[in-house]
Write a protein that holds these residues in place. Structure first.
Motif: not given
Length: 432
Positions: A220-232
């Motif tokens: 499962e080494s495909g692409g990923v979109k990260i959309d407004n992921v909030r992290v402390p």
């Protein structure tokens, strides 16, 4: 979020949750457990490779086995074994299934990233979260492209962008994100780069499901979109949440062990795949390969053929030597972790780091060369019928060929050449 894609069924391995209800107690028992996992995977490895389904079941098997906890602290339920043993376990699993060996290797790396760059509090929180929940960790970390941007919003960071490659994310519980903080240089040597661990199953994590490559098909080494992921901000590994500045540890020689650590993960699953190819091919040769009828001598068996015996002997010798090299490198890297962990991380010198990096570079070069040679060469000693799709011998070469293009091995040869001739250590980078 994960789409409805074809996946393997975790229920097929339910019985192993009871069978492996306790963790192994010794290094030997841990390796025996890894071999048991490999034996299970070997039964249908070729079929699963060809079906190319998302490896939900295979990750469940790793969880049942306890191998995900191999390096974790005992106080949280881990095995607390040395990194060198982790490398050997990766190798054992990769003998049967290169994809799952790779997933195990990346998990062991990502699950211990805080050890390298995190604060003491972050190290403890991360271990407790992962080990006590038996989580599988994937990673959206591809530093070649600064394609994941980070902005600061009060007490939180916000990640936006995409990664062309991520590993294991679709089947993970947690994902390591890496990006560049706005208004920083992101120079590739730690400046502005932030690692953070997030829950995978959230709306802002959108997988492309586009991993359709020739090898390592179950990673499962495909692409990923990260959309407004909030992290402390408190989860930004190695950064001060109050000042929003990186701590000294993020630019230390100890933090720079991250790259040799992951490169040795690569070398060990390359080696495991090559060893698996030799074992698989040898069984095929002794049961299916026929002697050449026009070679003279009226040979009764393929094992009477001089060229077959010579090739297997040569492959075996090179793989045996490569295993010794990989074990030596693993021991040296483990020694640095043990000697300089915790409060002593800042004491690791550039020389110590450089010496172990060149051991790891040697492993990368040799496992690439030997792995490609063995996994392609086994066809010469198994015969034309071994190319049948149902045999599955091709998966070993496809797996090694796919990942050995991760970064050009020519640069590792050059690096070693400068070490030999000029006694230069490599400048820490995202690939050295």
């Amino acid at each position: 979020m994960t789409a409805n894609v074809p996946s393997t069924d975790p229920a097929v391995y339910d019985s192993y949750q009871t069978k492996w209800s306790t963790l192994p107690g010794t290094p030997e028992a841990w390796l025996a457990r890894a071999r048991e996992v490999a034996q299970v995977l070997s039964q249908d490895a070729a079929q699963r490779d060809q079906e190319n389904k998302s490896p939900q079941a295979e990750v469940a098997l790793l969880k049942h086995s306890g191998l995900l906890k191999l390096l974790g602290p005992k106080k949280y339920g881990g095995g607390e074994q040395p990194l060198s043993l982790g490398y050997q376990a990766i190798r054992e699993v990769a003998k049967a299934d290169g994809s799952i060996g790779m997933l195990l290797g990346y998990h062991l790396l990502w699950s211990t990233t805080a050890n390298l760059v995190g604060t003491p509090d972050q190290i403890e929180r991360t271990h407790q979260l992962i080990i006590s929940n038996n989580y599988f960790v994937g990673g959206a970390v591809n530093p070649r492209d600064s394609d994941l941007k980070i902005t600061s919003d009060g007490d939180h960071l916000i990640f936006n962008g995409a990664k062309f490659f991520n590993t294991g994310g679709v089947v993970s519980d947690l994902t390591v994100l890496e990006g560049v903080l706005e208004d920083t240089n992101g120079d590739g040597n730690g400046g502005g780069h932030i690692f953070a661990l997030i829950e995978t199953r959230q709306d802002g994590v959108q997988f492309a499901h586009n991993w359709h490559n020739i090898g390592l098909r179950l990673t499962e080494s495909g692409g990923v979109k990260i959309d407004n992921v909030r992290v402390p901000w408190t989860d930004a590994l190695g950064w001060d949440a109050a000042t929003k500045k990186p701590l000294d540890i993020t630019s230390s020689q100890f933090a720079a062990l991250f790259l040799p650590t992951i490169q040795l993960v690569f070398g060990n699953f390359y080696l495991g795949i090559a060893l698996g190819a030799l074992e698989f091919a040898s069984k095929y040769t002794t049961t299916n390969t026929r002697p050449w009828p026009f070679g003279g001598g009226d040979k009764e068996s393929a094992t009477d053929e001089f060229y077959i015996l010579e090739r297997y002997g040569n492959f075996f010798a090179h793989l045996r030597a490569t295993e010794t090299l990989a074990d030596q490198a693993g021991e040296r890297l483990s020694t640095l972790y043990d000697k300089y962990s915790g409060a002593k991380r800042a004491e690791l010198t550039a020389q110590d780091r450089g010496e172990v990096a060149e051991w790891v570079a040697s492993v990368k070069v040799v496992t690439t060369d030997v792995g490609l040679r063995v996994t392609s060469g086994v066809f010469e000693v198994t015969g034309a019928r071994a190319t049948a799709l149902k045999v599955g011998l091709d998966r070993f070469w496809r797996d090694i060929r796919t990942h050995t293009l991760h970064d050009p091995v020519a640069y590792k040869n050059r690096e070693l050449g400068r070490y030999v001739l000029l006694r230069e250590y490599p400048v820490p980078s995202w690939y050295t």
